[in-house]
Design a protein around this motif. Structure first.
Motif, PDB file in Angstrom:
ATOM      1  N   ASP A  40     -79.439 -20.319  19.272  1.00 46.45           N
ATOM      2  CA  ASP A  40     -80.214 -19.323  19.998  1.00 46.45           C
ATOM      3  C   ASP A  40     -79.463 -18.809  21.221  1.00 46.45           C
ATOM      4  O   ASP A  40     -79.449 -17.600  21.469  1.00 46.45           O
ATOM      5  CB  ASP A  40     -81.573 -19.890  20.416  1.00 46.45           C
ATOM      6  N   SER A  41     -78.832 -19.683  21.968  1.00 44.60           N
ATOM      7  CA  SER A  41     -78.138 -19.227  23.179  1.00 44.60           C
ATOM      8  C   SER A  41     -76.969 -18.304  22.841  1.00 44.60           C
ATOM      9  O   SER A  41     -76.589 -17.459  23.652  1.00 44.60           O
ATOM     10  CB  SER A  41     -77.674 -20.407  24.038  1.00 44.60           C
ATOM     11  N   ALA A  42     -76.415 -18.441  21.634  1.00 40.73           N
ATOM     12  CA  ALA A  42     -75.339 -17.549  21.182  1.00 40.73           C
ATOM     13  C   ALA A  42     -75.894 -16.312  20.468  1.00 40.73           C
ATOM     14  O   ALA A  42     -75.126 -15.515  19.926  1.00 40.73           O
ATOM     15  CB  ALA A  42     -74.385 -18.305  20.257  1.00 40.73           C
ATOM     16  N   HIS A  43     -77.214 -16.173  20.445  1.00 36.40           N
ATOM     17  CA  HIS A  43     -77.905 -15.051  19.794  1.00 36.40           C
ATOM     18  C   HIS A  43     -77.581 -14.971  18.299  1.00 36.40           C
ATOM     19  O   HIS A  43     -77.536 -13.882  17.723  1.00 36.40           O
ATOM     20  CB  HIS A  43     -77.599 -13.720  20.496  1.00 36.40           C
ATOM     21  N   LYS A  44     -77.350 -16.135  17.700  1.00 33.31           N
ATOM     22  CA  LYS A  44     -77.146 -16.189  16.251  1.00 33.31           C
ATOM     23  C   LYS A  44     -78.515 -16.278  15.597  1.00 33.31           C
ATOM     24  O   LYS A  44     -79.497 -16.705  16.203  1.00 33.31           O
ATOM     25  CB  LYS A  44     -76.283 -17.396  15.885  1.00 33.31           C
ATOM     26  N   TYR A  45     -78.580 -15.882  14.335  1.00 30.27           N
ATOM     27  CA  TYR A  45     -79.857 -15.859  13.628  1.00 30.27           C
ATOM     28  C   TYR A  45     -80.332 -17.272  13.282  1.00 30.27           C
ATOM     29  O   TYR A  45     -79.530 -18.145  12.938  1.00 30.27           O
ATOM     30  CB  TYR A  45     -79.742 -15.035  12.343  1.00 30.27           C
ATOM     31  N   ILE A  46     -81.648 -17.448  13.383  1.00 26.15           N
ATOM     32  CA  ILE A  46     -82.293 -18.693  12.985  1.00 26.15           C
ATOM     33  C   ILE A  46     -83.461 -18.295  12.094  1.00 26.15           C
ATOM     34  O   ILE A  46     -84.328 -17.528  12.500  1.00 26.15           O
ATOM     35  CB  ILE A  46     -82.811 -19.489  14.196  1.00 26.15           C
ATOM     36  N   ALA A  47     -83.458 -18.803  10.864  1.00 25.83           N
ATOM     37  CA  ALA A  47     -84.522 -18.478   9.906  1.00 25.83           C
ATOM     38  C   ALA A  47     -85.197 -19.760   9.450  1.00 25.83           C
ATOM     39  O   ALA A  47     -84.517 -20.700   9.021  1.00 25.83           O
ATOM     40  CB  ALA A  47     -83.941 -17.743   8.701  1.00 25.83           C
ATOM     41  N   SER A  48     -86.514 -19.800   9.552  1.00 26.05           N
ATOM     42  CA  SER A  48     -87.246 -20.995   9.118  1.00 26.05           C
ATOM     43  C   SER A  48     -88.375 -20.606   8.187  1.00 26.05           C
ATOM     44  O   SER A  48     -88.867 -19.471   8.210  1.00 26.05           O
ATOM     45  CB  SER A  48     -87.805 -21.746  10.331  1.00 26.05           C
ATOM     46  N   ILE A 106     -98.634 -15.833  15.946  1.00 19.45           N
ATOM     47  CA  ILE A 106     -99.265 -14.702  15.261  1.00 19.45           C
ATOM     48  C   ILE A 106     -99.885 -15.302  13.996  1.00 19.45           C
ATOM     49  O   ILE A 106     -99.192 -15.514  12.996  1.00 19.45           O
ATOM     50  CB  ILE A 106     -98.222 -13.612  14.902  1.00 19.45           C
ATOM     51  N   PRO A 107    -101.192 -15.616  14.034  1.00 21.02           N
ATOM     52  CA  PRO A 107    -101.791 -16.442  12.988  1.00 21.02           C
ATOM     53  C   PRO A 107    -101.952 -15.789  11.615  1.00 21.02           C
ATOM     54  O   PRO A 107    -102.008 -16.485  10.604  1.00 21.02           O
ATOM     55  CB  PRO A 107    -103.158 -16.807  13.565  1.00 21.02           C
ATOM     56  N   ASP A 108    -102.018 -14.466  11.568  1.00 21.53           N
ATOM     57  CA  ASP A 108    -102.331 -13.814  10.286  1.00 21.53           C
ATOM     58  C   ASP A 108    -101.167 -12.999   9.729  1.00 21.53           C
ATOM     59  O   ASP A 108    -101.346 -12.161   8.860  1.00 21.53           O
ATOM     60  CB  ASP A 108    -103.576 -12.938  10.439  1.00 21.53           C
ATOM     61  N   GLN A 109     -99.965 -13.247  10.213  1.00 21.19           N
ATOM     62  CA  GLN A 109     -98.786 -12.532   9.720  1.00 21.19           C
ATOM     63  C   GLN A 109     -97.898 -13.540   9.000  1.00 21.19           C
ATOM     64  O   GLN A 109     -97.521 -14.555   9.577  1.00 21.19           O
ATOM     65  CB  GLN A 109     -98.053 -11.884  10.895  1.00 21.19           C
ATOM     66  N   SER A 110     -97.535 -13.254   7.748  1.00 18.73           N
ATOM     67  CA  SER A 110     -96.814 -14.236   6.936  1.00 18.73           C
ATOM     68  C   SER A 110     -95.376 -14.455   7.364  1.00 18.73           C
ATOM     69  O   SER A 110     -94.842 -15.559   7.243  1.00 18.73           O
ATOM     70  CB  SER A 110     -96.872 -13.860   5.453  1.00 18.73           C
ATOM     71  N   VAL A 111     -94.710 -13.424   7.867  1.00 17.66           N
ATOM     72  CA  VAL A 111     -93.341 -13.545   8.377  1.00 17.66           C
ATOM     73  C   VAL A 111     -93.298 -12.868   9.747  1.00 17.66           C
ATOM     74  O   VAL A 111     -93.755 -11.729   9.883  1.00 17.66           O
ATOM     75  CB  VAL A 111     -92.308 -12.890   7.426  1.00 17.66           C
ATOM     76  N   VAL A 112     -92.786 -13.587  10.741  1.00 17.65           N
ATOM     77  CA  VAL A 112     -92.723 -13.059  12.104  1.00 17.65           C
ATOM     78  C   VAL A 112     -91.262 -13.075  12.555  1.00 17.65           C
ATOM     79  O   VAL A 112     -90.569 -14.086  12.412  1.00 17.65           O
ATOM     80  CB  VAL A 112     -93.587 -13.900  13.073  1.00 17.65           C
ATOM     81  N   ILE A 113     -90.815 -11.955  13.098  1.00 13.26           N
ATOM     82  CA  ILE A 113     -89.448 -11.849  13.620  1.00 13.26           C
ATOM     83  C   ILE A 113     -89.542 -11.575  15.111  1.00 13.26           C
ATOM     84  O   ILE A 113     -90.235 -10.652  15.544  1.00 13.26           O
ATOM     85  CB  ILE A 113     -88.669 -10.710  12.933  1.00 13.26           C
ATOM     86  N   ASP A 114     -88.872 -12.391  15.900  1.00 14.94           N
ATOM     87  CA  ASP A 114     -88.761 -12.146  17.330  1.00 14.94           C
ATOM     88  C   ASP A 114     -87.282 -12.264  17.686  1.00 14.94           C
ATOM     89  O   ASP A 114     -86.715 -13.355  17.670  1.00 14.94           O
ATOM     90  CB  ASP A 114     -89.587 -13.150  18.137  1.00 14.94           C
ATOM     91  N   GLN A 115     -86.669 -11.134  17.942  1.00 15.71           N
ATOM     92  CA  GLN A 115     -85.240 -11.040  18.226  1.00 15.71           C
ATOM     93  C   GLN A 115     -84.438 -11.664  17.070  1.00 15.71           C
ATOM     94  O   GLN A 115     -84.451 -11.146  15.972  1.00 15.71           O
ATOM     95  CB  GLN A 115     -84.918 -11.679  19.572  1.00 15.71           C
ATOM     96  N   ASN A 116     -83.787 -12.797  17.319  1.00 16.80           N
ATOM     97  CA  ASN A 116     -82.908 -13.417  16.323  1.00 16.80           C
ATOM     98  C   ASN A 116     -83.592 -14.503  15.493  1.00 16.80           C
ATOM     99  O   ASN A 116     -82.940 -15.151  14.677  1.00 16.80           O
ATOM    100  CB  ASN A 116     -81.692 -14.041  17.026  1.00 16.80           C
TER     101      ASN A 116
END
Length: 193
Positions: free
Chosen positions: A98-106, A147-157
């Motif tokens: 995260d500090s390097a602004h690399k992507y993290i997907a879970s 965000i309880p009712d959204q299946s995929v949430v993206i915040d920045q990276n």
């Protein structure tokens, strides 16, 4: 480009496989330079329901600078997922990405170690939504804006999602971030999405 697919003990194979398959289709069938490297704390990681998976690298062999993204499948508590997921070494790895602004997907509860690392404080995210929202409440306790009712949430990276069904969508979204929406769409269409 390289994706580090980190397998905590008790990870779900259904949430692991889409990262391998989506990136594999992109690379093998469509010439996109995306490689997946699997990793864990041990060379053999036993997944949920007892399936052993031999990973490419153990934690001690990871050179963070080689990777563009970190992928985290969720898992089951009763199969030991949180023992690895909340290990301080893994939380430090998340912080580095995260500090390097690399992507993290879970996928699913793979968001919880991201929350535990502290990088989701004040940021939008989601996690497993069934079971009376217990896991979403835990994520909120880590400071995330759930965000309880959204299946995929993206915040920045950072990409988070709320159940195994979202796994291919998360993998495709990560591919979009790595190679662009148009190229990712070619692989996704070829896979039937």
């Amino acid at each position: 480009m390289k994706v580090l697919l980190f397998c905590c003990k008790g990870f779900e194979t259904m949430e692991f496989a889409p990262f391998v398959d989506v990136m594999g289709w992109a690379r093998n069938d469509h010439g996109m330079k995306v490689e997946v490297v699997t990793a864990g704390f041990t060379k053999t990681v036993v997944s949920t329901f007892g399936i052993p998976v031999i990973v490419d690298k153990t934690y001690d062999e990871i050179d963070f600078s080689e990777y563009d993204a970190l992928a985290i499948p969720g898992g089951f508590e009763e199969f030991g997922f949180y023992e690895d997921a909340y290990d301080e070494r893994f939380l430090d790895l998340i912080r580095e990405f995260d500090s390097a602004h690399k992507y993290i997907a879970s996928i699913c509860v793979g968001a919880l170690p991201i929350g535990a690392s502290g990088v989701l404080k004040g940021r939008k995210a989601t996690t497993y939504h069934l079971g009376d929202g217990r896991r979403q409440k835990q994520l909120a306790e880590f400071g995330a804006e759930v965000i309880p009712d959204q299946s995929v949430v993206i915040d920045q990276n950072i990409i988070t999602s709320f159940c195994p069904e979202t796994a291919p969508h998360v993998a495709i979204t990560l591919l979009e971030m790595l190679v662009g929406k148009e190229k990712a769409g070619i692989a996704a269409t070829a896979m039937g999405f």
